[in-house]
Write an enzyme that holds these catalytic residues in place. Structure first.
Site, PDB file in Angstrom:
ATOM      1  N   PRO A 147     -51.935   5.396  63.983  1.00 59.54           N
ATOM      2  CA  PRO A 147     -50.622   5.920  64.356  1.00 59.54           C
ATOM      3  C   PRO A 147     -49.560   4.849  64.552  1.00 59.54           C
ATOM      4  O   PRO A 147     -49.711   3.948  65.355  1.00 59.54           O
ATOM      5  CB  PRO A 147     -50.890   6.633  65.680  1.00 59.54           C
ATOM      6  CG  PRO A 147     -52.355   6.752  65.778  1.00 59.54           C
ATOM      7  CD  PRO A 147     -52.906   5.589  65.034  1.00 59.54           C
ATOM      8  N   GLU A 148     -48.505   4.974  63.824  1.00 56.99           N
ATOM      9  CA  GLU A 148     -47.284   4.254  64.143  1.00 56.99           C
ATOM     10  C   GLU A 148     -46.380   5.263  64.837  1.00 56.99           C
ATOM     11  O   GLU A 148     -46.735   6.439  64.985  1.00 56.99           O
ATOM     12  CB  GLU A 148     -46.637   3.715  62.870  1.00 56.99           C
ATOM     13  CG  GLU A 148     -47.433   2.564  62.259  1.00 56.99           C
ATOM     14  CD  GLU A 148     -46.569   1.344  61.978  1.00 56.99           C
ATOM     15  OE1 GLU A 148     -45.393   1.339  62.379  1.00 56.99           O
ATOM     16  OE2 GLU A 148     -47.067   0.400  61.357  1.00 56.99           O
TER      17      GLU A 148
END
Length: 271
Positions: A2-3
């Site tokens: 996840p960014e």
DNA sequence: CTTTGCACCTGTTGGC
DNA sequence: TGCCAACAGGTGCAAA
């Protein structure tokens, strides 16, 4: 994985499924995440109503009357809404069972994620208190970036990934924003002119905003019992494309390492 | 104080 | 096919 766009997408997917629901059970299957999961969580949360959800940097904040559940997805985590009957998979570490029979389930193979509790204002939590401005908020712009980079000799890519300067810019979007702004990742931050800082701040915002929009389009599949929760593959300008032709000019994309992280740039388009 | 590299984990990939 | 090293999108923290 996840960014910031994935975390934001997760937040938007979870919010309608969680807000107003009452917690019936809490299952801590694997307490050894980045930090130990507080063993008192079941006692704290059982019977409590979920009031609001927020995001600060890449932290997800689930607000109750008596405090805030702080979640982080680390490098490999995801959160999904599943039905109570959904069989467990390996690395399903944490469940929040709700009064409507659904469950919020944390899955995190690498266990770099976190589940923490904070009483009172989440902003005062040690992990959140020193964070810099949100990249999509009003407090981050070219002027902020210009001031923050003065007298810095560190590479600009490292500076925009520094959580005290601006939060939520991970390796992918740092590379992409620098390409779009025409700036080489290894350039000493202090050498950036004010107009170039303005351009970079704008591209950071634009890159993240576009990725969130892409993620939003897959949200309808978010609440499901299998499949990936709306993670979106998009075409990158330079990230992961070492040796391949630049999509803009055809020059070979270069790879270098900055702060132990892979960094990509086009030597023709970026200076 | 700032800056640098390590550490925490498992899973996947690519070279031999 | 098997084995092993390198690497992966995060980030706090100890060490320098």
């Amino acid at each position: 994985m996840p960014e910031l766009p994935e975390v934001e997408t997760t937040l938007r997917g979870l919010a309608p499924a969680l807000i107003g629901k009452t917690v019936r059970e809490v299952h801590i299957r694997q307490p050894k995440l980045r930090w130990p999961v507080p063993p008192e969580l079941p006692a704290l949360l059982n019977g409590q109503i979920i009031r609001r959800l927020h995001r600060r940097a890449k932290y997800l904040l689930i607000e109750f009357d008596r405090g805030t559940l702080i979640l982080h997805l680390g490098m490999s985590g995801n959160l999904r809404i599943v039905s109570a009957a959904t069989p467990l998979k390996k690395h399903d570490h944490f469940d929040l069972l709700l009064d409507n029979g659904t469950t919020m389930r944390l899955h995190d193979p690498r266990r770099f994620g976190a589940v923490l509790w904070h009483t009172g204002d989440a902003a005062t939590h040690p992990l959140l208190a020193a964070l810099g401005p949100e990249p999509l908020g009003d407090e981050f712009d070219g002027t902020t970036l210009y001031r923050a980079t003065r007298n810095k000799t560190a590479a600009i890519k490292l500076v925009i990934m520094d959580q005290r300067i601006v939060v939520g810019v991970g390796n992918i979007y740092a590379n992409e924003a620098l390409f779009r702004a025409g700036i080489r990742p290894q350039l000493p931050a202090g050498k950036l002119s004010r107009p170039r800082c303005t351009a970079l701040a704008g591209e950071i915002r634009a890159t993240l905003t576009a990725a969130i929009a892409k993620g939003g389009s897959t949200l309808r599949d978010y609440v499901s019992s299998d499949g990936s929760p709306g993670y979106f593959q998009q075409e990158y300008w330079v990230y992961g494309r070492a040796g391949e032709a630049c999509r803009r000019c055809g020059e070979s994309v270069r790879l270098l390492r900055l702060g132990q992280r892979a960094s990509f740039y086009c030597p023709h388009c970026q200076h």
